[in-house]
Design a protein around this motif. Structure first.
Motif, short mmCIF file in Angstrom:
data_model
loop_
_atom_site.label_atom_id
_atom_site.label_comp_id
_atom_site.label_asym_id
_atom_site.label_seq_id
_atom_site.Cartn_x
_atom_site.Cartn_y
_atom_site.Cartn_z
N PHE A 250 0.82 -1.22 0.00
CA PHE A 250 0.00 0.00 0.00
C PHE A 250 0.86 1.28 0.00
O PHE A 250 0.43 2.31 -0.53
CB PHE A 250 -1.03 -0.03 1.14
N VAL A 251 2.07 1.20 0.56
CA VAL A 251 2.97 2.35 0.46
C VAL A 251 3.29 2.63 -1.01
O VAL A 251 3.24 3.77 -1.49
CB VAL A 251 4.29 2.12 1.25
N LEU A 252 3.58 1.55 -1.75
CA LEU A 252 3.95 1.72 -3.15
C LEU A 252 2.77 2.20 -3.99
O LEU A 252 2.91 3.07 -4.85
CB LEU A 252 4.50 0.41 -3.71
N VAL A 253 1.58 1.65 -3.70
CA VAL A 253 0.40 2.09 -4.44
C VAL A 253 0.12 3.57 -4.12
O VAL A 253 -0.26 4.35 -4.98
CB VAL A 253 -0.85 1.24 -4.11
N PHE A 254 0.36 3.93 -2.85
CA PHE A 254 0.16 5.32 -2.46
C PHE A 254 1.07 6.23 -3.30
O PHE A 254 0.64 7.26 -3.81
CB PHE A 254 0.45 5.48 -0.96
N PHE A 255 2.32 5.83 -3.47
CA PHE A 255 3.24 6.64 -4.27
C PHE A 255 2.80 6.72 -5.73
O PHE A 255 2.86 7.77 -6.35
CB PHE A 255 4.67 6.10 -4.17
N ALA A 256 2.37 5.57 -6.25
CA ALA A 256 1.93 5.55 -7.66
C ALA A 256 0.72 6.48 -7.82
O ALA A 256 0.63 7.25 -8.79
CB ALA A 256 1.57 4.13 -8.08
N ALA A 257 -0.20 6.44 -6.86
CA ALA A 257 -1.39 7.31 -6.92
C ALA A 257 -0.99 8.77 -6.79
O ALA A 257 -1.51 9.65 -7.47
CB ALA A 257 -2.38 6.92 -5.82
N LEU A 258 -0.02 9.02 -5.89
CA LEU A 258 0.41 10.39 -5.64
C LEU A 258 1.06 11.01 -6.89
O LEU A 258 0.73 12.14 -7.26
CB LEU A 258 1.40 10.40 -4.47
N THR A 259 1.94 10.27 -7.55
CA THR A 259 2.60 10.85 -8.74
C THR A 259 1.56 11.17 -9.82
O THR A 259 1.68 12.19 -10.51
CB THR A 259 3.67 9.92 -9.33
N SER A 260 0.54 10.32 -9.92
CA SER A 260 -0.50 10.60 -10.92
C SER A 260 -1.35 11.80 -10.49
O SER A 260 -1.67 12.66 -11.31
CB SER A 260 -1.40 9.38 -11.12
N ALA A 261 -1.71 11.85 -9.22
CA ALA A 261 -2.52 12.97 -8.73
C ALA A 261 -1.76 14.29 -8.88
O ALA A 261 -2.34 15.33 -9.19
CB ALA A 261 -2.91 12.75 -7.27
N ILE A 262 -0.44 14.22 -8.69
CA ILE A 262 0.38 15.42 -8.85
C ILE A 262 0.27 15.92 -10.30
O ILE A 262 0.07 17.11 -10.54
CB ILE A 262 1.85 15.12 -8.49
N SER A 263 0.39 15.00 -11.25
CA SER A 263 0.35 15.48 -12.64
C SER A 263 -1.04 15.98 -13.01
O SER A 263 -1.18 16.90 -13.80
CB SER A 263 0.92 14.45 -13.63
N LEU A 264 -2.08 15.37 -12.43
CA LEU A 264 -3.44 15.88 -12.69
C LEU A 264 -3.60 17.29 -12.12
O LEU A 264 -4.10 18.20 -12.77
CB LEU A 264 -4.48 14.96 -12.04
N THR A 265 -3.15 17.47 -10.87
CA THR A 265 -3.30 18.77 -10.21
C THR A 265 -2.47 19.84 -10.91
O THR A 265 -2.92 20.97 -11.13
CB THR A 265 -2.86 18.64 -8.73
N GLU A 266 -1.26 19.45 -11.27
CA GLU A 266 -0.36 20.39 -11.96
C GLU A 266 -0.97 20.87 -13.28
O GLU A 266 -0.87 22.03 -13.64
CB GLU A 266 0.99 19.69 -12.19
N THR A 267 -1.64 19.93 -13.97
CA THR A 267 -2.25 20.30 -15.26
C THR A 267 -3.30 21.39 -15.07
O THR A 267 -3.34 22.36 -15.82
CB THR A 267 -2.98 19.08 -15.87
N ILE A 268 -4.15 21.19 -14.07
CA ILE A 268 -5.22 22.17 -13.84
C ILE A 268 -4.60 23.49 -13.38
O ILE A 268 -4.92 24.57 -13.89
CB ILE A 268 -6.22 21.66 -12.78
N ALA A 269 -3.66 23.38 -12.42
CA ALA A 269 -3.06 24.60 -11.86
C ALA A 269 -2.30 25.39 -12.92
O ALA A 269 -2.38 26.63 -12.95
CB ALA A 269 -2.14 24.23 -10.70
N SER A 270 -1.60 24.69 -13.82
CA SER A 270 -0.76 25.44 -14.76
C SER A 270 -1.61 26.27 -15.73
O SER A 270 -1.21 27.35 -16.13
CB SER A 270 0.20 24.52 -15.51
N VAL A 271 -2.81 25.75 -16.06
CA VAL A 271 -3.67 26.54 -16.95
C VAL A 271 -4.12 27.81 -16.23
O VAL A 271 -4.08 28.92 -16.79
CB VAL A 271 -4.90 25.72 -17.40
N ILE A 272 -4.51 27.66 -14.96
CA ILE A 272 -4.96 28.84 -14.22
C ILE A 272 -3.83 29.86 -14.08
O ILE A 272 -4.01 31.06 -14.27
CB ILE A 272 -5.50 28.43 -12.83
N MET A 273 -2.64 29.35 -13.79
CA MET A 273 -1.50 30.26 -13.63
C MET A 273 -1.17 30.99 -14.94
O MET A 273 -0.91 32.18 -14.94
CB MET A 273 -0.27 29.50 -13.12
#
Ligand code: PFF
Length: 453
Positions: free
Chosen positions: A309-332
């Motif tokens: 579950f630690v590893l799945v957490f990391f895999a989920a986190l890296t994907s969530a980061i790229s999703l969040t970054e995509t939305i944030a970068s457009v707003i910025m």
């Protein structure tokens, strides 16, 4: 405007690993196995593999090439190439806006399981009804959703993605190794070999239009296609790097992780349930119910479970980061807000909009659009409707507005030859657009009860 700050990946492998970190996530480990279990194992697997090497390959090449050609992320890239298609960039943004909230709800479930194992309560996770009563609650899943969103936002604000991505280079191979170990253990359990056969053997009678649509949606989701992400990654890629072989590597990597996750989960569910249909159809809960019982029966299972579950957490986190970054970068880019302010706003949005998806398993279970719980509904709208539509538009754009020769020229620079260029041209001009429309129409008709196959 959007062209500034393009630092670029230092090497081909840098691009491949960063794109793979975005691609490999809950889609591979959580979503793929439950779809494979639900849609008849081997039949789904074969259809999925065919789609990866045909549609997936053509669309990923197109997106990365559009990004590299323009040096812009999706909204700017479409606009620069043809103003009329600028709306494709916006549509691409809308998809992460729908996905990120419910993705974070599942990220929260993973965080909860990780902490449950790490604090020595692994047996609780394996007990009957644990998962159902946990996700059916109010405070707990919302609390873990919040934790997941906060961790994601902290990483995005601190700009330490690079660090996280470097870490995932080490963690990803460990995840693969762990999946292999757990699969081998699962396959040695009584009844699991029948499950293995179910997972890999195609059965013609299980083939249906709905299955193909589910596989197509999964393909886009898993490979982070049809939402502008790969355009953005492409914009950071160096002209002298080999685009075609990079795309192949991402495909192989992403598919391998999905295959192994299925191998770890599907035969075990089959063995534990004796192939019971209800168990095979348990959908989003599959990973959270089956694996804990495997860990429970496994020597040292609590440690393996914690690590998993630690590893799945990391895999989920890296994907969530790229999703969040995509939305944030457009707003910025558009509003010129500060990064911290923007990410705070995106985080609040993701948390608030995620709440209904979380409550849909409990107090809001009566809200069931199209007969689905809210999380499944958002997943369906984005994956089975919006992504195929955007993928279709991307094919039309590349084939008839930009023309395949432009994409081929982008791939063939610095003496690189695009080995599959003929195949690519045929795929992008005819097979992919016609195939996507056929799949969409047939599934809508089936949904309306007009006909089904
Ligand atoms: N491809 C990711 C997965 O399989 O979990 C989901 C995803 C992550 C999609 C990041 C899009 C994205 F930008």
């Amino acid at each position: 405007m959007e062209t500034t700050n393009r630092v670029g990946f230092s090497s081909k492998i840098g691009f491949v690993l960063a794109a793979a970190a975005s691609a490999v996530g809950l889609g591979n480990i959580w979503r793929f196995p439950y779809l494979a279990a639900e849609y008849g194992g081997g039949t789904f697997l074969i259809v999925y593999l065919i789609l990866v090497v045909t549609f997936g390959f053509a669309i990923m090449i197109t997106e990365v090439a559009i990004g590299r050609k323009t040096g812009l992320s999706s909204i700017g890239a479409f606009r620069k190439l043809n103003r009329k298609f600028a709306f494709c960039g916006w549509l691409g943004l809308l998809i992460p806006v729908i996905i990120t909230p419910y993705y974070s709800v599942i990220g929260g479930w993973v965080a909860k399981y990780m902490v449950t194992y790490l604090t020595g309560h692994g047996s609780d996770a394996a007990s009957d009804g644990f998962f159902g009563s946990y996700i059916g609650g109010v405070g707990q899943p919302i609390f873990w959703l919040l934790i997941f969103v906060v961790v994601t936002c902290i990483v995005v604000v601190a700009g330490v993605q690079k660090g996280i991505e470097k870490a995932s280079v080490i963690l990803m191979p460990i995840l693969i190794a762990l999946c292999i170990v757990i699969s081998i253990y699962g396959l040695t359990q009584p009844g699991a070999l029948d499950g293995f056969v179910y997972y890999v053997k195609p059965v013609l009678s299980k083939f249906s239009g709905k299955l193909v649509l589910a596989a197509l949606g999964q393909l886009f989701y898993s490979m982070s296609l049809a939402m502008g992400i790969m355009i953005t990654y492409g914009s950071y890629m160096k002209k002298e790097n080999n685009l075609e072989s990079s795309v192949r590597m991402i495909e192989v990597f992403d598919t391998l992780v999905a295959f192994l996750a299925g191998l770890m989960i599907v035969p075990s569910v089959f063995a534990f349930s004796g192939g019971n249909e209800e168990a095979m159809n348990s959908g989003p809960g599959l990973m959270f119910v089956t694996l804990p019982s495997v860990f429970e029966s496994m020597p040292g299972g609590h440690i393996v479970g914690g690590l998993f579950f630690v590893l799945v957490f990391f895999a989920a986190l890296t994907s969530a980061i790229s999703l969040t970054e995509t939305i944030a970068s457009v707003i910025m880019d558009k509003l010129h807000w500060r990064r911290s302010q923007t990410v705070l706003l995106v985080g609040i949005f993701v948390f608030v909009v995620g709440i209904p998806s979380s409550l849909g398993f409990g107090v809001w279970s009566h809200v069931a659009p199209l007969g689905m719980d809210l999380l499944t509904f958002f997943d369906f709208i984005s994956n089975s409707i919006m992504m195929p539509v955007l993928a279709f538009l991307t094919c039309i754009f590349a084939a008839y507005v930009l023309k395949p020769k432009e994409i081929i020229a982008e791939v063939e620079q610095f003496g690189v030859t695009f080995k599959a260029k003929k195949f690519y041209s045929v795929m992008i001009r005819f097979v992919a657009p016609v195939g996507i429309v056929a799949i969409l129409i047939s599934s809508v008709m089936a949904g309306l009860g007009v006909f089904s196959w």
